[in-house]
Design a protein around this motif. Sequence first.
Motif, mmCIF file in Angstrom:
data_model
loop_
_atom_site.group_PDB
_atom_site.id
_atom_site.type_symbol
_atom_site.label_atom_id
_atom_site.label_comp_id
_atom_site.label_asym_id
_atom_site.label_seq_id
_atom_site.Cartn_x
_atom_site.Cartn_y
_atom_site.Cartn_z
ATOM 1 N N SER A 85 0.862 -1.173 0.000
ATOM 2 C CA SER A 85 0.000 0.000 0.000
ATOM 3 C C SER A 85 0.902 1.227 0.000
ATOM 4 C CB SER A 85 -0.909 0.027 1.234
ATOM 5 O OG SER A 85 -0.125 0.232 2.405
ATOM 6 N N GLY A 86 0.323 2.390 -0.243
ATOM 7 C CA GLY A 86 1.100 3.617 -0.160
ATOM 8 C C GLY A 86 1.704 3.830 1.220
ATOM 9 N N PRO A 87 0.903 3.746 2.287
ATOM 10 C CA PRO A 87 1.475 3.909 3.622
ATOM 11 C C PRO A 87 2.550 2.884 3.944
ATOM 12 C CG PRO A 87 -0.891 4.237 3.701
ATOM 13 C CD PRO A 87 -0.576 3.738 2.323
ATOM 14 N N TYR A 88 2.383 1.649 3.474
ATOM 15 C CA TYR A 88 3.417 0.642 3.707
ATOM 16 C C TYR A 88 4.724 1.034 3.017
ATOM 17 C CZ TYR A 88 6.256 -3.487 3.118
ATOM 18 O OH TYR A 88 7.321 -4.349 3.088
ATOM 19 N N LEU A 89 4.640 1.502 1.764
ATOM 20 C CA LEU A 89 5.856 1.896 1.060
ATOM 21 C C LEU A 89 6.525 3.070 1.764
ATOM 22 C CD1 LEU A 89 7.422 1.069 -1.550
ATOM 23 C CD2 LEU A 89 6.369 3.068 -2.625
ATOM 24 N N TYR A 90 5.716 3.985 2.288
ATOM 25 C CA TYR A 90 6.244 5.136 3.030
ATOM 26 C C TYR A 90 7.060 4.671 4.235
ATOM 27 C CZ TYR A 90 5.981 9.036 6.407
ATOM 28 O OH TYR A 90 6.272 9.999 7.333
ATOM 29 N N SER A 91 6.541 3.681 4.961
ATOM 30 C CA SER A 91 7.200 3.253 6.195
ATOM 31 C C SER A 91 8.338 2.265 5.954
ATOM 32 C CB SER A 91 6.175 2.624 7.149
ATOM 33 O OG SER A 91 5.640 1.432 6.589
ATOM 34 N N SER A 92 8.359 1.613 4.804
ATOM 35 C CA SER A 92 9.325 0.528 4.594
ATOM 36 C C SER A 92 10.465 0.905 3.655
ATOM 37 C CB SER A 92 8.607 -0.708 4.024
ATOM 38 O OG SER A 92 8.090 -0.428 2.732
ATOM 39 N N THR A 93 10.483 2.149 3.174
ATOM 40 C CA THR A 93 11.570 2.617 2.321
ATOM 41 C C THR A 93 12.072 3.959 2.832
ATOM 42 O OG1 THR A 93 10.078 3.760 0.788
ATOM 43 C CG2 THR A 93 10.599 1.452 0.287
ATOM 44 N N ASP A 94 13.186 4.412 2.251
ATOM 45 C CA ASP A 94 13.819 5.643 2.704
ATOM 46 C C ASP A 94 13.431 6.877 1.885
ATOM 47 O OD1 ASP A 94 15.312 4.360 4.743
ATOM 48 O OD2 ASP A 94 16.760 3.658 3.250
ATOM 49 N N PHE A 95 12.452 6.759 1.004
ATOM 50 C CA PHE A 95 12.109 7.912 0.163
ATOM 51 C C PHE A 95 11.570 9.078 0.983
ATOM 52 C CE2 PHE A 95 11.791 4.348 -2.927
ATOM 53 C CZ PHE A 95 12.822 4.760 -3.762
ATOM 54 N N GLY A 96 10.825 8.790 2.049
ATOM 55 C CA GLY A 96 10.293 9.868 2.890
ATOM 56 C C GLY A 96 11.389 10.643 3.594
ATOM 57 N N SER A 97 12.365 9.943 4.158
ATOM 58 C CA SER A 97 13.451 10.643 4.849
ATOM 59 C C SER A 97 14.320 11.409 3.865
ATOM 60 C CB SER A 97 14.294 9.653 5.654
ATOM 61 O OG SER A 97 14.852 8.663 4.821
ATOM 62 N N LEU A 98 14.458 10.886 2.648
ATOM 63 C CA LEU A 98 15.195 11.616 1.623
ATOM 64 C C LEU A 98 14.425 12.856 1.187
ATOM 65 C CD1 LEU A 98 16.438 8.503 -0.320
ATOM 66 C CD2 LEU A 98 17.906 10.163 0.834
ATOM 67 N N ALA A 99 13.087 12.769 1.174
ATOM 68 C CA ALA A 99 12.278 13.962 0.891
ATOM 69 C C ALA A 99 12.481 15.017 1.972
ATOM 70 C CB ALA A 99 10.802 13.581 0.785
ATOM 71 N N ASP A 100 12.559 14.584 3.244
ATOM 72 C CA ASP A 100 12.867 15.529 4.325
ATOM 73 C C ASP A 100 14.191 16.239 4.054
ATOM 74 O OD1 ASP A 100 10.616 14.865 5.845
ATOM 75 O OD2 ASP A 100 11.651 13.253 6.890
ATOM 76 N N GLN A 101 15.159 15.476 3.593
ATOM 77 C CA GLN A 101 16.500 16.013 3.397
ATOM 78 C C GLN A 101 16.576 16.969 2.211
ATOM 79 O OE1 GLN A 101 19.457 12.934 3.201
ATOM 80 N NE2 GLN A 101 21.154 14.355 2.923
ATOM 81 N N TYR A 102 15.855 16.640 1.139
ATOM 82 C CA TYR A 102 16.046 17.385 -0.109
ATOM 83 C C TYR A 102 14.835 18.210 -0.546
ATOM 84 C CZ TYR A 102 20.262 14.576 -0.467
ATOM 85 O OH TYR A 102 21.470 13.988 -0.221
#
Length: 453
Positions: free
Chosen positions: A76-93
């Motif tokens: 699911s979308g929320p699962y991908l958010y929690s199980s990959t690093d794309f969200g933290s990379l979005a925070d960074q960049y």
Amino acid sequence: MLRSWYLKSRLLGVLLAVVAAIGVSLPAASRAAAASLTQITNFGNNPTGLQMNLYVPNSAKANAPILLALHGCQGSGPYLYSSTDFGSLADQYGFIVIYPSTNPGGSCWDVSSNQALTRNGGSDPVGLMSMITYTEQHYGGNPNAVYVTGESSGGMMTNVMLADYPDVFKAGSAFMGVPYHCFYTNSVRGWNGPCAGGQVSMTPQQWGDLVRSADPGYTGPRPRVQLWHGTADTTLNYNNLAEETKQWTNVLGASQTPTSSDTPVANWNRTRYANSSGITQVEAYSVVGAGHQLPIQGTQMAAYAIHFLGLDGSGGGGTTGGGTGALHAVGAGKCLDDPNSTTTLGTQQQIYSCSGAANQTWTHNSSNELTTTVGGTTLCLDANAKGTVNGTKAIVYSCNGQTNQQWNLNANGTVTGVQSGLCLDVSGAATANGSLVQLWTCNGQSNQQWTLG
């Protein structure tokens, strides 16, 4: 049944044993506590009833780039958010991430019907496009900086979106996917066993013609493509990586044979395919020993993907040159320096207090060279005598196009020689002016960390 076998195959966690098997154990990126995932409803034309979740980091830039991130089967979308690093990379960049979910929940994406495989033909791609348009209109997303990534079924859909909407996406990164149209069954969310098993092989021209048929008549620029696959994948056979590579090199007018190859991380074999201008169009990662669970959270896989896309401000993984400026030695706080602005061939390079002078100005060009121009003479950073052993001197020499003068600027901050695979290294981790620069086995230390510009 094959279908249920495939659904069951999408792991809901990452096995530490697999991390060890591919030789990476980097710490997970820490997620900033502030922003959260937001569900969006009524986002536009949505023929299959997809759900939309949006992540807008507090660091989001004005006119922020958009990344469409697509889950695999049983996800699911929320699962991908929690199980990959794309969200933290979005925070960074500071880029925005759209995390869609299929309907019914946990199902695979439709990558098999005529509707899905045709621009504006219906099914899931139309709903995904509505999410992108909504993000542009309501969250200030940049329509000229839209990218897509996905894993497994989401990797397949990444290829579909790049084929259906070549004018929308600038680049894409597909993890564990198959070529566009390989999964065709003429049914919605159909299962194609021969494709999954790696038994479908076509010529580059045949694969490329299928992509061109998705949006007939389109003659504009097409998005660059990055591809990832594990050699031990038993769900979507590893053979699909070679077929994807054939497809996109044909579509993008790139060489069918690698124009460079290296191992940026242990057991990650990377090949790049450039066009006639020397600009990389396709990048493929073969991850030795990895099964069906990429990108592995806590490694640099997601970071390498967003580096290729250019979402870290790099301009796209060095594929368009990577820019011009000082090459900063992170550990020392100094700059790579051509001693006394010399043009003497074979001079070993050093670090020195940053001055902004010409002898500290380097250009990473489309040929993967690092050049400096002093006294009207342009010289290339060079691995002395084509050395491939620890301690090889990093020198300046007349540019000759050979691989000992080609350098990859990597997402993890290392600069690696294309020929040797070794890292540009400040000898002895020294920090004093005049400390010499060499090649050494990559070890993750700060004396091997560099930033350009």
